[in-house]
Design a protein around this motif. Structure first.
Motif, short mmCIF file in Angstrom:
data_model
loop_
_atom_site.label_atom_id
_atom_site.label_comp_id
_atom_site.label_asym_id
_atom_site.label_seq_id
_atom_site.Cartn_x
_atom_site.Cartn_y
_atom_site.Cartn_z
N GLU A 193 0.82 -1.22 0.00
CA GLU A 193 0.00 0.00 0.00
C GLU A 193 0.85 1.27 0.00
OE1 GLU A 193 -3.50 -0.26 0.20
OE2 GLU A 193 -3.06 -2.36 -0.14
N SER A 198 0.88 16.18 4.41
CA SER A 198 -0.36 16.39 5.17
C SER A 198 -0.04 16.73 6.62
CB SER A 198 -1.22 15.13 5.12
OG SER A 198 -1.54 14.81 3.78
N ASN A 199 0.98 16.06 7.17
CA ASN A 199 1.36 16.33 8.56
C ASN A 199 1.79 17.79 8.75
OD1 ASN A 199 0.88 13.70 9.32
ND2 ASN A 199 3.00 13.04 9.20
N PHE A 219 2.96 12.15 0.68
CA PHE A 219 1.64 12.70 0.98
C PHE A 219 1.42 12.78 2.49
CE2 PHE A 219 -2.95 11.57 1.76
CZ PHE A 219 -3.45 12.84 1.55
N GLU A 220 1.84 11.73 3.20
CA GLU A 220 1.67 11.73 4.66
C GLU A 220 2.49 12.87 5.30
OE1 GLU A 220 -0.48 10.05 6.22
OE2 GLU A 220 -0.91 8.27 5.04
N ASN A 275 -5.68 19.34 -2.59
CA ASN A 275 -6.56 20.36 -3.17
C ASN A 275 -5.83 21.68 -3.38
OD1 ASN A 275 -8.79 18.75 -3.43
ND2 ASN A 275 -9.61 19.28 -1.42
N GLU A 335 -1.24 20.19 8.37
CA GLU A 335 -2.11 20.16 9.56
C GLU A 335 -1.47 20.90 10.73
OE1 GLU A 335 -4.19 15.90 8.55
OE2 GLU A 335 -3.34 16.16 10.55
N LEU A 337 5.52 7.93 -2.90
CA LEU A 337 4.47 8.95 -3.04
C LEU A 337 3.54 8.98 -1.82
CD1 LEU A 337 3.03 11.10 -4.76
CD2 LEU A 337 1.73 9.25 -5.84
N THR A 338 3.18 7.81 -1.31
CA THR A 338 2.28 7.81 -0.13
C THR A 338 3.00 8.42 1.07
OG1 THR A 338 2.88 5.59 0.66
CG2 THR A 338 1.09 5.71 -0.93
N TYR A 387 6.11 7.59 -9.89
CA TYR A 387 5.72 7.76 -11.30
C TYR A 387 6.71 8.69 -12.00
CZ TYR A 387 1.34 5.80 -9.62
OH TYR A 387 0.42 4.98 -9.04
N ARG A 443 -3.13 17.48 -6.25
CA ARG A 443 -4.50 16.97 -6.29
C ARG A 443 -4.96 16.51 -4.90
NH1 ARG A 443 -8.85 16.82 -9.88
NH2 ARG A 443 -10.24 15.15 -9.26
N LEU A 444 -4.05 15.80 -4.23
CA LEU A 444 -4.41 15.21 -2.93
C LEU A 444 -4.63 16.27 -1.85
CD1 LEU A 444 -1.94 12.22 -3.02
CD2 LEU A 444 -4.42 12.04 -2.98
N MET A 491 0.45 15.17 -8.36
CA MET A 491 -0.42 14.26 -7.60
C MET A 491 -0.63 14.78 -6.18
SD MET A 491 0.61 10.52 -8.85
CE MET A 491 0.38 10.04 -10.54
#
Lengths: 330, 113
Positions: free
Chosen positions: A53, A65-66, A61-62, A104, A69, A57-58, A90, A101-102, A98
């Motif tokens: 998973e 996002s951290n 993103f984490e 916004n 926030e 990239l993931t 990619y 997008r994630l 990407m």
């Protein structure tokens, strides 16, 4: 005085922790004793992705996002997203797109991916800071560094297989009317080992021609003495500090490449940086390549080792190789 | 326009929700109202919630805050398990996984098919 400063930083790492024992046993079974190598580089633990998973990239993103926030910002507040990775998930579209997008992101946001290998995130923060100084439209930038080297490491190669850890870091750079922020930077490129670390080993065109067999396109690594970058780094840092009339003892925190503890100590000694100034996290995180100096910064910030207005020095080195150093006020 | 189909299987203790199309805020509110009416007649802690989003245009950014609100609602309703099925989209999956974690919905499973 208006400057470009680091507003905040956060990180992400996977939950699984792997100690040296796992790798020692793996290489013992091949008749290769890596205890000396791990001890010399200063390794103990590292975090590792253990599922399908997660990827670079993931993790990016984490981390992004951290930090958003933490600062109470949203994607709409970001004018530029720079994504640094030598293992981008990619090739196109850009991974920064990407992330846009994630989170916004806004329609005016600049999205760029960059790759300076292990020097990537440091070079990105340096390049973005310079760009922000010249472009008033960019008031806030999100710079992310993330690498997931493990799937591409040859399991017979102790340096790539046993030393790297998975993690990502994200910083927000902000134009601040009341800070000095970014001061100056310096690069030093020496291509004497340009062929010693190559990925994909057979080149990207061959991936398209012959397909991808498991392990077929691992990193091709020819061992060399990495300590030869110490002199180049020291020269660069000494020039950088001298040109800006900054005394080495005024550097409060140094965030260096976490590839090797002896290299950190040697660079510190040759530049007059105090022995407790350079932060070492390579024992907990392993070598996280592009993000490694920023994982060190995260530790310095989270432990209160650095305060606003303190002078902060970065240095790291990318395969091939390229030394990058910059100094700023935190 | 968004469509939703809501079915309760009392024998298997499963609530199935199928979502389709692009949800406006009005569509979202209507579906939430229908959901609330359905669960008022059951004990959610005995049930599994299965949401099929394969025909839902969840990549539309405006749907994401709506889903975030739903995750918070599912958490407070206390289902045994919440399954969300998506068309294979690793990027969206990671986004929704994070929203689920943020909402404290620890028993959320996102299935990418």
């Amino acid at each position: 005085m208006a400057g470009i400063r680091i507003k905040d930083i956060d990180i992400y790492h996977p939950s699984k922790k792997i100690g040296n024992d796992f790798f020692i046993q793996h290489f013992d079974e091949k008749g290769i004793d890596i205890r000396g190598l791990l001890a010399a580089l200063g390794r103990e633990n590292r975090y590792s992705i253990d599922n399908e998973e997660e990827n670079s990239l993931t993790m990016a993103f984490e981390a992004a996002s951290n930090v958003l926030e933490k600062t109470g910002l949203t994607g709409a507040d970001i004018d530029l997203i720079a994504y640094a990775s030598q293992t981008p998930e990619y090739i196109f579209p850009t991974n920064s797109l990407m992330i846009h997008r994630l989170i916004n992101g806004a329609s005016h946001t600049i999205c760029i991916d960059s790759n300076a290998n292990c020097a990537g995130m440091t070079a990105s923060v340096e390049q973005v800071s310079r760009q922000m100084m010249a472009n008033p439209r960019i008031r806030r930038a999100l710079v992310i560094g993330s690498d997931h080297v493990a799937p591409h490491a040859d399991k017979n190669d102790p340096v790539y297989y046993a030393n790297f850890g998975d993690a990502a870091a994200a910083v927000i750079l902000e134009h601040d009317e009341n800070s000095v922020g970014f001061i100056d930077s310096i690069y030093q490129t020496d291509t004497c080992v340009y062929g010693n670390s190559m990925f994909p080993a057979e080149g990207l065109a061959n991936v398209g021609r012959t397909g991808v067999g498991a392990g077929q396109f691992n990193v091709k690594f020819i061992p060399f003495d990495d300590s030869i970058c110490v002199n180049a780094a020291s020269e660069s840092i000494n020039t950088l500090l001298s040109d800006n009339e900054i005394a080495p003892e005024s550097i409060k925190v140094a965030c260096f490449s976490q590839l090797s503890l002896p290299n950190i100590q040697a660079v510190s000694e040759k530049t007059g940086i105090g022995s407790d100034v350079a932060v070492y996290i390579g024992d907990e995180f392993g070598y996280t390549s592009t993000s490694s100096p920023f994982i060190a910064l995260h530790k310095a910030v989270s432990t209160g080792k650095i305060e606003r207005g303190d002078k902060l020095l970065f240095w790291t080195v990318g395969a091939g190789w390229q030394n990058v150093a910059f100094v700023m006020e935190y | 326009m968004g469509k939703f189909i809501l079915k309760t299987d009392s024998a298997k203790k499963v609530i199935d929700i199928e979502l389709e199309g692009t949800f406006t805020e009005e569509d979202g509110l209507k579906s939430i109202q229908a959901y609330k009416e359905t669960i008022s007649a059951i004990t959610p802690a005995d049930y599994q919630l299965q949401i099929d989003c394969r025909k839902l245009n969840v990549t539309a950014p405006e749907v994401v805050p709506l889903l975030e609100g739903c995750f918070i609602m599912f958490k407070s309703d206390g289902f045994v398990r919440v399954n969300l099925t998506l068309e294979n989209n690793p990027v969206l999956k990671m986004q929704l996984s994070r929203l689920g974690r943020k909402a404290g919905l620890e028993n959320l499973e996102i299935i990418s098919v």
